[in-house]
Scaffold this motif. Structure first.
Motif, short mmCIF file in Angstrom:
data_model
loop_
_atom_site.label_atom_id
_atom_site.label_comp_id
_atom_site.label_asym_id
_atom_site.label_seq_id
_atom_site.Cartn_x
_atom_site.Cartn_y
_atom_site.Cartn_z
N THR A 24 0.89 -1.22 -0.22
CA THR A 24 -0.09 -0.15 -0.24
C THR A 24 0.93 1.19 0.02
O THR A 24 2.24 1.11 0.03
N GLU A 25 0.30 2.13 0.07
CA GLU A 25 0.96 3.73 0.00
C GLU A 25 1.81 3.65 1.12
O GLU A 25 2.94 4.21 1.35
N ALA A 26 1.38 3.10 2.48
CA ALA A 26 1.98 2.94 3.83
C ALA A 26 3.24 2.09 3.62
O ALA A 26 4.13 2.33 4.14
N THR A 27 3.17 1.15 2.73
CA THR A 27 4.31 0.29 2.88
C THR A 27 5.20 0.86 1.58
O THR A 27 6.39 0.94 2.24
N LEU A 28 4.96 1.66 1.01
CA LEU A 28 5.84 2.36 0.15
C LEU A 28 6.61 3.50 0.86
O LEU A 28 7.68 3.76 0.91
N ALA A 29 5.90 4.16 1.90
CA ALA A 29 6.46 5.21 2.63
C ALA A 29 7.48 4.38 3.61
O ALA A 29 8.55 5.24 3.97
N LEU A 30 7.09 3.40 4.07
CA LEU A 30 7.90 2.52 4.98
C LEU A 30 9.31 2.26 4.36
O LEU A 30 10.28 2.38 4.71
N VAL A 111 15.01 -16.32 -3.71
CA VAL A 111 13.98 -15.85 -2.64
C VAL A 111 12.48 -15.50 -3.59
O VAL A 111 13.07 -14.90 -4.67
N SER A 112 11.45 -15.74 -2.97
CA SER A 112 10.34 -15.33 -3.51
C SER A 112 9.77 -14.03 -2.68
O SER A 112 10.13 -14.23 -1.63
N TYR A 113 9.27 -13.02 -3.34
CA TYR A 113 8.91 -12.04 -2.66
C TYR A 113 7.83 -11.08 -3.50
O TYR A 113 7.65 -11.24 -4.54
N LEU A 114 7.47 -10.06 -2.71
CA LEU A 114 6.63 -9.00 -3.67
C LEU A 114 7.57 -7.65 -3.64
O LEU A 114 8.23 -7.44 -2.71
N ASP A 115 7.59 -7.27 -5.15
CA ASP A 115 8.19 -6.02 -5.21
C ASP A 115 7.56 -4.80 -4.83
O ASP A 115 6.43 -4.96 -4.31
N ARG A 116 8.11 -3.67 -5.30
CA ARG A 116 7.62 -2.23 -4.80
C ARG A 116 6.26 -2.39 -5.26
O ARG A 116 5.28 -1.52 -4.76
N ASN A 117 5.95 -2.65 -6.41
CA ASN A 117 4.85 -2.69 -7.17
C ASN A 117 3.48 -3.78 -6.83
O ASN A 117 2.61 -3.95 -7.26
N GLY A 118 4.17 -4.60 -5.75
CA GLY A 118 3.19 -5.65 -5.10
C GLY A 118 3.15 -6.88 -6.16
O GLY A 118 2.25 -7.79 -6.05
N VAL A 119 4.15 -6.95 -7.03
CA VAL A 119 4.33 -7.93 -7.96
C VAL A 119 5.02 -9.24 -7.48
O VAL A 119 6.22 -9.15 -6.84
N ASP A 120 4.64 -10.35 -7.45
CA ASP A 120 5.29 -11.59 -6.91
C ASP A 120 6.38 -11.76 -8.00
O ASP A 120 6.37 -11.70 -9.04
#
Ligand SMILES: [Zn+2]
Length: 158
Positions: A24-30, A111-120
């Motif tokens: 979310t926006e909050a995640t990006l700010a973090l 490593v599997s993860y979500l990037d800044r855009n929330g993409v797997d």
């Protein structure tokens, strides 16, 4: 915004961080605060728990000390594969200032993860990047470099 970095033995560093449900926006700010804090502290990686946020989020940049910033953002990172080949490296930790430790870890990991855009995403990392992401994922599980047995110093035979 630069945030204060918690240092050992702050008990928050021993907490297990919680997966982020969505970027979310909050995640990006973090993420932005974490990156700014990491650069200011001259680190190569930072986990959210180190600024007191118990979310499974980490930032990594192993290039900036060579002059070029190349930040990587990991949301909910999970190691899905580790090489059998191990490498021992000296690791520092912004939460344990000036007390580097030799830690032995797998040389390569997926490593599997979500990037800044929330993409797997799934990525294979080696060398220092593999070391740093394993160090940061340890933080998300409340593990510090102090918990790793130093391989070059086996227990003496008595
Ligand atoms: Zn650390």
């Amino acid at each position: 915004m630069i945030r204060p970095i918690l240092t050992h033995p702050d008990p928050i560093l021993r907490e297990i961080s919680i997966p982020v449900p969505a970027v979310t926006e909050a995640t990006l700010a973090l993420l932005d605060d974490m990156l700014e804090t990491m650069y200011q502290a001259e680190g190569r990686g930072l986990a959210a728990v180190q600024i007191g946020v118990l979310q499974r989020v980490a930032v990594v940049d192993t290039d900036w000390k060579q002059g070029e910033r190349n930040p990587l953002f990991f949301v909910n990172p999970t190691i899905t594969w580790s090489s059998e080949t191990m490498t021992a490296r000296e690791e520092g930790c912004l939460s344990i200032p000036n007390q580097p430790r030799t830690v032995k870890r797998p040389e390569r990991v997926k490593v599997s993860y979500l990037d800044r855009n929330g993409v797997d995403r799934v990525t294979e990392l080696d060398g220092m990047l593999a070391m740093v992401i394993q160090h940061e994922i340890d933080h998300l599980d409340g593990v510090l470099i102090l918990d790793h047995v130093t391989p070059s110093q086996p227990d003496p035979i008595t």
